[in-house]
Enzyme design. Structure first.
Site: not given
Ligand SMILES: O=C(O)C(=O)C[C@H](O)[C@@H](O)CO
Length: 256
Positions: A48, A73, A87, A152, A178
């Site tokens: 993100h 991530r 790498d 998620e 998510d």
């Molecule tokens: O779904 C989630 O919660 C995550 O995976 C963490 C978020 O991606 C993170 O950016 C906080 O909102």
């Protein structure tokens, strides 16, 4: 000389509860600052935050120079991106949006050299082998990779037991935001139905002997998740802490 020992992998495997911070400002200088805060681990967010392989690399170098342990991530489960991340020296990866055993198995194989996987051989050019100064890197790298998969969605939860049965996967992280969205509670990961699903999944992950991960900036949410067994516990997000402090300061002076 073997690949570097991955302290995050081994400390989580020993059952330590380690607390960390999401690093989302996509800049090595900012990451260097966050790395002075004292978290057990720092997650460099390539999903993100507006990162590319060079910004990820610079941030990884900043964390490696600190007492905090790095984990990265990636934007998705693309094997080419996984190859590049390994790498540049990432040894711990968090891969989002995993929804099936087959996807989990493919992702694991992307982190392993043949014959156990299909990671491309090129670390001699890269930081991972300290530019070919680690002579045994190729034969020792796999054992020091920590792979945590993000479940998620409802489909991911349905496949969770199959994913947990895959040898070589170190842990599963439940993404509350998510998962909430997929369950019809967009923007409300604290909905009782969502929290129950999160804590239930965390219990299943720990019962399977794997690392159970979660992220929340709500202390009560974190307490519920730790009671359910979470041991890879994200408790802060740098962007939110940064802008939150500035907004508070601005508001306080606006009153005066
Ligand atoms: O779904 C989630 O919660 C995550 O995976 C963490 C978020 O991606 C993170 O950016 C906080 O909102």
């Amino acid at each position: 000389m073997p690949a570097p020992r991955n302290e995050l992998k081994h400390r989580l495997a020993a059952g330590e509860v380690l607390h960390g911070c999401w690093v989302s400002m996509a800049d090595p200088y900012a990451t260097e600052m966050v790395a002075t805060a004292g978290f057990d681990w720092l997650l460099i967010d390539g999903e993100h935050a507006p990162n590319d392989i060079r910004s990820l690399s610079g941030q990884l170098a900043a964390v490696l120079a600190s007492p905090s342990l790095p984990i990265m991530r990636l934007v998705d489960d693309n094997p080419a991106t996984i190859k590049q991340a390994l790498d540049i020296g990432a040894q711990s990866l968090l891969i989002p949006m995993i929804e099936s055993k087959a996807q989990a198995e493919r992702t694991l194989k992307a982190t392993r050299y043949p014959p156990n996987g299909f990671r491309g051989v090129g670390a001699a050019l890269a930081r991972a082998s300290k530019y070919n100064s680690v002579p045994d890197y190729l034969t020792t790298a796999d054992a020091e990779i920590c792979l945590i998969l993000q479940v998620e969605s409802r489909a991911g939860l349905d496949a969770l037991d199959d994913i947990l049965a895959i040898e070589g996967i170190d842990g599963v992280f439940i993404g509350p935001s998510d998962l909430a969205a997929d369950m019809g509670h967009l923007g409300n990961p604290s909905a009782p139905e969502v929290l129950d699903a999160v804590t239930g999944a965390l219990r299943r992950i720990r019962a399977a002997g794997k690392t159970a991960g979660v992220l929340s900036t709500d202390p009560a949410y974190i307490a519920a998740c730790k009671e359910a067994g979470a041991n890879f516990v994200g408790v802060a997000i740098d962007v939110l802490a940064f802008v939150g402090a500035l907004r508070t300061a601005a508001a306080s002076y606006k009153k005066s």
